[in-house]
Design a protein around this motif. Sequence first.
Motif, PDB file in Angstrom:
ATOM      1  N   TYR A   1       5.516  -6.234  -4.490  1.00  0.00           N
ATOM      2  CA  TYR A   1       4.444  -5.087  -4.913  1.00  0.00           C
ATOM      3  C   TYR A   1       4.966  -4.658  -6.231  1.00  0.00           C
ATOM      4  O   TYR A   1       4.533  -3.317  -6.506  1.00  0.00           O
ATOM      5  CB  TYR A   1       4.545  -4.080  -3.693  1.00  0.00           C
TER       6      TYR A   1
ATOM      7  N   THR B   1       4.525  -0.760   3.573  1.00  0.00           N
ATOM      8  CA  THR B   1       3.090  -1.220   3.143  1.00  0.00           C
ATOM      9  C   THR B   1       2.646  -1.535   4.487  1.00  0.00           C
ATOM     10  O   THR B   1       2.760  -1.138   5.405  1.00  0.00           O
ATOM     11  CB  THR B   1       3.534  -2.798   2.390  1.00  0.00           C
TER      12      THR B   1
ATOM     13  N   ALA C   1      -1.066  -0.092  -4.396  1.00  0.00           N
ATOM     14  CA  ALA C   1      -1.806  -1.241  -4.789  1.00  0.00           C
ATOM     15  C   ALA C   1      -3.253  -1.274  -4.497  1.00  0.00           C
ATOM     16  O   ALA C   1      -4.020  -0.571  -3.918  1.00  0.00           O
ATOM     17  CB  ALA C   1      -0.960  -2.212  -3.911  1.00  0.00           C
TER      18      ALA C   1
ATOM     19  N   GLU D   1      -7.486  -5.117  -2.681  1.00  0.00           N
ATOM     20  CA  GLU D   1      -7.428  -6.672  -2.243  1.00  0.00           C
ATOM     21  C   GLU D   1      -6.167  -7.195  -1.902  1.00  0.00           C
ATOM     22  O   GLU D   1      -6.054  -8.340  -1.346  1.00  0.00           O
ATOM     23  CB  GLU D   1      -8.259  -7.518  -3.404  1.00  0.00           C
ATOM     24  N   ARG D   2      -5.134  -6.422  -2.027  1.00  0.00           N
ATOM     25  CA  ARG D   2      -3.772  -6.967  -2.181  1.00  0.00           C
ATOM     26  C   ARG D   2      -3.588  -7.076  -0.486  1.00  0.00           C
ATOM     27  O   ARG D   2      -3.989  -5.960   0.361  1.00  0.00           O
ATOM     28  CB  ARG D   2      -2.666  -6.376  -2.760  1.00  0.00           C
ATOM     29  N   SER D   3      -2.984  -8.054   0.184  1.00  0.00           N
ATOM     30  CA  SER D   3      -2.856  -7.996   1.727  1.00  0.00           C
ATOM     31  C   SER D   3      -2.051  -7.108   2.099  1.00  0.00           C
ATOM     32  O   SER D   3      -2.173  -6.702   3.220  1.00  0.00           O
ATOM     33  CB  SER D   3      -2.191  -9.594   1.719  1.00  0.00           C
ATOM     34  N   TYR D   4      -0.840  -6.531   1.463  1.00  0.00           N
ATOM     35  CA  TYR D   4      -0.134  -5.489   1.809  1.00  0.00           C
ATOM     36  C   TYR D   4      -0.425  -4.031   1.300  1.00  0.00           C
ATOM     37  O   TYR D   4      -0.046  -3.110   1.588  1.00  0.00           O
ATOM     38  CB  TYR D   4       1.424  -5.856   1.132  1.00  0.00           C
ATOM     39  N   ALA D   5      -1.854  -3.902   0.964  1.00  0.00           N
ATOM     40  CA  ALA D   5      -2.334  -2.724   0.505  1.00  0.00           C
ATOM     41  C   ALA D   5      -2.437  -1.454   1.642  1.00  0.00           C
ATOM     42  O   ALA D   5      -3.038  -1.875   2.581  1.00  0.00           O
ATOM     43  CB  ALA D   5      -3.531  -2.755  -0.503  1.00  0.00           C
TER      44      ALA D   5
END
Length: 452
Positions: A107, A254, A282, A285-289
């Motif tokens: 991140y 996250t 973040a 579109e980030r998977s961890y957002a």
Amino acid sequence: MLHRYELNGMKIVIDVASGAIHIVDELTWDILEQGISDDSALVEALKGKYAVPAILEALDELKALDAEGLLNAADSYEEKVLSEKRAVFTKALCLNIAHDCNIRCGYCFASTGNYHGGRKLMPLEVAKEAIDFLLATSGSRKRLEVDFFGGEPLLNFDVVRETVAYAREKEKAFGKRIGFTMTTNGTLMDEAFLQFADQSLDNVVVSIDGRKSVNDKMRKFVDGAGTFDAILPKIKTFVESRGAKSYYIRGTFTANNLDFCEDVLLLAEEGFKEISIEPVVAEQERSYALKEEHLDRIYAEYERLAGKYIEYQEAGKGFRFYHFLMDLDGGPCVYKRVSSCGSGVEYFAVTPDGELYPCHQFVGKAEYRMGDIRSGVTNQEMQKAFSENTVYHKEKCRSCWARFYCSGGCQANAAVFNGDLKKPYELECKLQQKRIECAIMLKAYQALKENK
């Protein structure tokens, strides 16, 4: 303006402008919900649930608080803040002593430590010039601050040590004192660092995300190996050597660990007393957002953490969680309450080349370059934009009950997500509001306990 909420069995009322906090009973809660402007209408609305004398007694108490300026108080700060011109002096610098890092966090806002540029270390000469700039532009301020930041600052440890030595000599002539902090990933802490930290660093921030599975998913060495097993023993040794001196353990949660209370408790069980687990910032579109759909789960987790906070305190295993710390007695001056962190005005980040940016999160974004340590702040318009950005300059903040606690939120987040310093990042606002509610509840709980 009043903000009312229920948490941990308490009904809490915040009078926003005065800062008064009231713990009320159900009758008083219902009166506030109805309003207190028409006594007869109020009695008529509530007499089926409460005895009329009790209603009138509670109403009189509320009117007394109103008369004392502790309920529905007017905001007396706005005109003063918007009209007064204050002298601008530098208070703090974030020295990006290393635009390089020996780990790769999934991140990382700094693009694996190089801030979207070449990997480089700050030369000693630039660090010295930064100290000169701080002292020369600090005006009448006596207490100044420098944070060694990166990347990983211990990749440039020799320059860190020599910078502190230089500052200790230079500050004498100005009659000032510079407090030094370092933010580090902990992987390079050795005996030499422990001795240096003990003698020279006022505070140390060490990063670890909590449980091994959580930490190692996002915080890896360059070869892809997790950092937990390498870092935890070093951090424990550091904290033991630190004694009573300031430090805190900082992690990030996250979408992968919405049960982040478990990570806080893991760190507490390891013996750490100063802990912060921050929400990741973040792109969506980030998977961890973190997203709006996660909010109810996050709110519940903050409330759970607040309950555990009480349990640990009462069991004699207490720790301090950064976002639950709040001074309700004295508090900062009004300008601190309404103008956020001071970035771009009294606080700057310095790159290895000596460029000035509003803070470390703006570094590498050319449109936010403010000058350099040799010429000073040359982008006066940019500095004006940051200085004229209090909660009274932000439409959303003006009507927010939390404005005097969050001070308008992170300006870097506003710039990244909304392209406008005056438009706070809404997800951040909602998380901040929940943390503030928890923090105030904990203060209220302690006050009730002490008054029993």
